[in-house]
Scaffold this active site. Structure first.
Site, PDB file in Angstrom:
ATOM      1  N   GLU A 140     -23.075   1.979   0.136  1.00 17.48           N
ATOM      2  CA  GLU A 140     -23.317   0.637   0.667  1.00 17.48           C
ATOM      3  C   GLU A 140     -22.110  -0.265   0.460  1.00 17.48           C
ATOM      4  O   GLU A 140     -21.767  -1.076   1.322  1.00 17.48           O
ATOM      5  CB  GLU A 140     -24.557   0.038   0.002  1.00 17.48           C
ATOM      6  CG  GLU A 140     -25.841   0.744   0.414  1.00 17.48           C
ATOM      7  CD  GLU A 140     -27.041   0.325  -0.400  1.00 17.48           C
ATOM      8  OE1 GLU A 140     -28.171   0.464   0.112  1.00 17.48           O
ATOM      9  OE2 GLU A 140     -26.869  -0.145  -1.543  1.00 17.48           O
ATOM     10  N   THR A 189     -31.216  -5.071   7.509  1.00 19.63           N
ATOM     11  CA  THR A 189     -29.995  -5.612   6.898  1.00 19.63           C
ATOM     12  C   THR A 189     -29.126  -6.372   7.899  1.00 19.63           C
ATOM     13  O   THR A 189     -27.978  -6.687   7.598  1.00 19.63           O
ATOM     14  CB  THR A 189     -29.153  -4.468   6.294  1.00 19.63           C
ATOM     15  OG1 THR A 189     -28.766  -3.557   7.342  1.00 19.63           O
ATOM     16  CG2 THR A 189     -29.933  -3.718   5.235  1.00 19.63           C
ATOM     17  N   THR A 248     -26.683   1.092  10.552  1.00 24.44           N
ATOM     18  CA  THR A 248     -27.647   0.669   9.532  1.00 24.44           C
ATOM     19  C   THR A 248     -28.511   1.849   9.136  1.00 24.44           C
ATOM     20  O   THR A 248     -28.757   2.758   9.937  1.00 24.44           O
ATOM     21  CB  THR A 248     -28.541  -0.472  10.050  1.00 24.44           C
ATOM     22  OG1 THR A 248     -29.461  -0.841   9.017  1.00 24.44           O
ATOM     23  CG2 THR A 248     -29.306  -0.079  11.292  1.00 24.44           C
ATOM     24  N   TYR A 249     -28.932   1.841   7.884  1.00 24.11           N
ATOM     25  CA  TYR A 249     -29.837   2.871   7.380  1.00 24.11           C
ATOM     26  C   TYR A 249     -31.197   2.270   7.019  1.00 24.11           C
ATOM     27  O   TYR A 249     -32.054   2.939   6.461  1.00 24.11           O
ATOM     28  CB  TYR A 249     -29.209   3.553   6.164  1.00 24.11           C
ATOM     29  CG  TYR A 249     -27.851   4.152   6.483  1.00 24.11           C
ATOM     30  CD1 TYR A 249     -27.743   5.411   7.051  1.00 24.11           C
ATOM     31  CD2 TYR A 249     -26.679   3.429   6.239  1.00 24.11           C
ATOM     32  CE1 TYR A 249     -26.502   5.957   7.357  1.00 24.11           C
ATOM     33  CE2 TYR A 249     -25.436   3.961   6.545  1.00 24.11           C
ATOM     34  CZ  TYR A 249     -25.347   5.220   7.108  1.00 24.11           C
ATOM     35  OH  TYR A 249     -24.113   5.745   7.417  1.00 24.11           O
ATOM     36  N   CYS A 275       0.847  -1.183   0.000  1.00 23.43           N
ATOM     37  CA  CYS A 275       0.000   0.000   0.000  1.00 23.43           C
ATOM     38  C   CYS A 275       0.891   1.244   0.000  1.00 23.43           C
ATOM     39  O   CYS A 275       1.194   1.817   1.047  1.00 23.43           O
ATOM     40  CB  CYS A 275      -0.939  -0.003   1.201  1.00 23.43           C
ATOM     41  SG  CYS A 275      -2.198   1.291   1.101  1.00 23.43           S
TER      42      CYS A 275
END
Length: 565
Positions: A533, A469, A457-458, A212
C-alpha cells in the site's frame, strides 16, 4: 582523470575479448541465443581460469612466494585478464537475479569456478535486500513471484539485461508494472528520433537533479555499452553543445516546472547545427520528466543497489539502513492508519455551502501545509563532481541569473507566475493531443500508465476489506498536483486535508519535491499500511508528478508552435 564510478564501466579499447564477452552477455537476453551464450561464457572463463592456474604453477610452484599474488598472476596471464574481470560483477548479478532458472543455475556454477581462481576478485554475495524500507518478504521474488510477475521480470530482462530491484519492488503491483515497462522501453529502446546513447545520457542528466546514483549508474552503463563517448560523462564542458543546451530545461522541469516559458523551447529549436527538432525535443522532454519522477520512486522506496553497481550509489549504508536519517519519531503509526480508514468508511466528500470557485482556490492554497526544505538542505546530500562529474552539469544551469538550485514551494500569490488550470490545458485533451503530434506512441503509453494507476484499487486498506479508497487515492494525486501548482477545478481541495494525514503528506511531498531527502522514518510513520500500500501511495504520487511536468512542458511546446503559425 575519469571518475571512480566510470572506470569500471568503460569498455576496454581495442580488446576483442572484452567485446566478445560483452556481446555474449547481451545475447543472454534473447531466447534463441541464451543457451549457446551461456555455454560460450562458461567455456571462455574456464579456459582463462586454466590458463591462470598454469601460469601460477609456472611462476610460484604452488608455494607461498610472490608468484602466487593476484598482481603477478594477472601479469603472467597477459593484459586480457582485465576484460574477464570487468564482467565478473555483471555475471555475478546474473547468477543471482536472472529470471531464467537454468541460466541462473549455470552462472552460479561459473561464479564458483571464477571464485576458485585467486586472480579474480568476486564480490561477496550480498544480503538479499531489494529495499531498505520494505520487508523483503513482501517483495515478489524472481523464483516464485507468480505467473504475471514472472512475465514482467522476463520482459524487463529482455529489455534492460537486468531485473532491477526497482522492478522487483514495483512488481508489488504487476498491473501497473506492465504499463510502466511499456513507457520505459519505448523511451529508451524503441524506434524514435533520438539515438539510443543520447537517451541514456539524458537519463543520467535527469538523475543528477536529485542525486539518484542508482539510476545514474545503470544508465551510464547502458550509455557506454551502446558506444557512448566516456568524455561526455566528465561534466558540462565535455558535453556536445546540443545536449548541453538541455541543462537549464532539466533543472526547471525537475524543481520548478511552473517557471518553464515559451522562450525556453524557442531557444532549443532555433535554426543552427545544434538545434533540436520538435520531435527530438519532445522525446528528450519525455525522458527527463520520466526520470525526474522515477527518482521519487527509487529514493522514496529506499531501493537498494544490485551487486554489480557501486555499493554506495543508492545513498544507502552497507547495512541497508537509510543514510539520510531525520531523527523523527515513529510514534503511534496506528493513528495514521485508523484516521484514514475511518474517514474512508464514512465515504463522503467534504462539501459545504461555500464550495464556490473562490473557496476551492483558497482550499487549494490551504492544502499545502508542509514546511519546505531550503536549497541548502536539498543540496546537503548532493554528490561532488569528483564522484560523478556529469552531475555537475545537471546541478548548474546555463547562467547564474537562470539558476534553479532546487525546489521552492509554489506561491499561489506570486506575480511571476500563475496557477496552471487543467480547464485550459488538460492531459486528456490538449496535452495528449500535442504529445501525439510528435510522439504518438508515447502519448498512448503515458495515457495507459495514468489510467491504470488512477484506477488501481484492491478495495481494502490494511486488513480491512470492502473499503472504497477512491477519496484517499484522489487526495494523493491532487495533493501532488498542488505541490506543482496545477489546479484541477473539478476536484474539491478540502478533501486533501480531510483524507491525507500529515504523515502521509510529508512522505508524498518529500518524494515528489526533494526525494533525495527521503528517510526511512517517514516510511515507518505510516507503517501500519502494508508495504504494497505504501508502494501504491508512492506510485500515485510519482505518476501525478510526471503528469504535472508533462502539462507544463507540452503547454510550452503548444504555445511555441502556435506563435509560429
Amino acid at each position: 582523470m575519469q571518475s571512480e564510478l566510470c572506470v569500471d564501466l568503460i569498455p576496454l579499447q581495442n580488446d576483442p575479448t572484452d567485446l566478445r564477452i560483452m556481446q555474449l552477455i547481451e545475447s543472454l537476453r534473447q531466447d534463441d541465443e541464451r543457451e549457446s551464450a551461456v555455454e560460450s561464457l562458461v567455456s571462455e572463463y574456464r579456459a582463462k581460469v586454466d590458463e591462470l592456474n598454469k601460469a601460477k604453477e609456472r611462476g610460484g610452484g604452488g608455494g607461498g612466494g610472490g608468484g602466487g599474488t593476484k598482481g603477478k598472476e594477472r601479469a603472467a596471464a597477459g593484459p586480457s585478464v582485465a576484460a574477464y574481470q570487468r564482467h565478473v560483477r555483471t555475471l555475478h548479478r546474473l547468477s543471482l537475479q536472472c529470471p531464467h532458472n537454468g541460466t541462473r543455475t549455470e552462472l552460479k556454477k561459473l561464479m564458483e569456478l571464477v571464485a576458485s581462481c585467486d586472480a579474480f576478485t568476486v564480490p561477496p554475495i550480498p544480503r538479499a535486500v531489494a529495499s531498505a524500507y520494505l520487508d523483503n518478504d513482501n517483495i515478489p521474488s524472481l523464483v516464485d513471484g507468480g505467473a504475471a510477475t514472472g512475465e514482467e521480470f522476463v520482459e524487463a530482462f529482455r529489455a534492460d539485461g537486468r531485473v532491477s530491484h526497482m522492478t522487483q519492488v514495483m512488481a508489488c503491483h504487476p498491473e501497473y508494472l506492465t504499463r510502466f515497462r511499456e513507457v520505459h522501453n519505448w523511451l529508451l529502446w524503441d524506434e524514435g528520433p533520438l539515438p539510443l546513447p543520447d537517451r541514456h545520457l539524458i537519463a543520467v542528466m535527469a538523475a543528477g537533479r536529485h542525486n539518484c546514483r542508482y539510476l545514474a549508474e545503470i544508465h551510464t552503463k547502458h550509455f557506454l555499452d551502446l558506444g557512448g563517448d566516456p568524455d561526455w560523462l566528465m561534466g558540462a564542458a565535455h558535453l556536445p553543445p546540443k545536449l548541453r543546451s538541455l541543462v537549464h530545461l532539466n533543472a526547471v522541469l525537475a524543481h520548478q516546472p511552473w517557471r518553464l516559458v515559451v522562450d525556453d523551447i524557442a531557444q532549443l529549436v532555433k535554426s543552427g547545427v545544434d538545434s533540436w527538432s520538435l520531435n527530438e525535443l519532445v522525446q528528450a522532454l519525455s525522458i527527463m520528466i520520466h526520470f525526474h519522477a522515477l527518482q521519487s520512486f527509487v529514493l522514496g522506496c529506499g531501493i537498494a543497489t544490485e551487486v554489480d553497481l557501486n555499493p554506495v550509489c543508492d545513498g544507502l549504508s552497507d547495512d541497508g539502513a537509510a543514510a539520510v536519517v531525520d531523527g523523527g519519531e515513529a510514534a503511534e503509526p496506528l493513528s495514521v492508519f485508523v484516521e484514514v480508514r475511518d474517514k474512508l468508511r464514512a465515504d463522503g466528500d467534504v462539501t459545504g455551502p461555500d464550495d464556490t470557485e473562490e473557496a476551492n482556490l483558497k482550499a487549494f492554497a490551504d492544502a499545502e501545509t508542509e514546511e519546505a526544505k531550503s536549497p541548502q538542505q536539498q543540496q546537503a546530500v548532493l554528490p561532488s563532481a569528483q564522484w560523478f562529474p556529469l552531475f555537475e552539469c545537471s546541478l548548474l544551469s546555463n547562467s547564474p541569473d537562470r539558476s534553479i538550485p532546487g525546489h521552492e514551494d509554489f506561491n499561489i500569490r506570486s506575480k511571476e507566475y500563475t496557477v496552471f488550470r487543467t480547464t485550459s490545458f488538460s492531459w486528456e485533451d490538449q496535452c495528449y493531443s500535442t504529445l501525439s503530434r510528435y510522439c504518438p506512441e508515447i502519448a498512448e503509453l503515458f495515457d495507459a500508465e495514468f489510467s491504470t494507476i488512477t484506477a488501481l484499487t484492491y478495495k481494502r486498506i490494511g486488513d480491512e476489506e470492502g473499503i472504497n479508497t477512491t477519496h484517499f487515492r484522489e487526495a494523493i494525486w491532487n495533493y501532488t498536483l498542488r505541490t506543482k501548482g496545477v489546479v484541477n477545478d473539478e476536484y474539491m481541495y478540502r478533501n486533501v486535508n480531510q483524507y491525507l494525514p500529515r504523515e502521509v503528506k510529508s512522505y508524498v511531498k518529500t518524494a515528489v519535491c526533494y526525494p533525495q531527502l527521503s528517510t526511512k522514518s517517514q516510511w515507518v510513520k505510516i507503517d501500519t499500511f502494508k508495504d504494497s500500500e505504501r508502494v501504491h501511495i508512492n506510485l500515485l504520487a510519482m505518476c501525478a508528478r510526471k503528469q504535472s511536468s508533462l502539462l507544463y512542458a507540452l503547454n510550452a511546446v503548444s504555445q511555441f508552435v502556435n506563435s509560429r503559425e
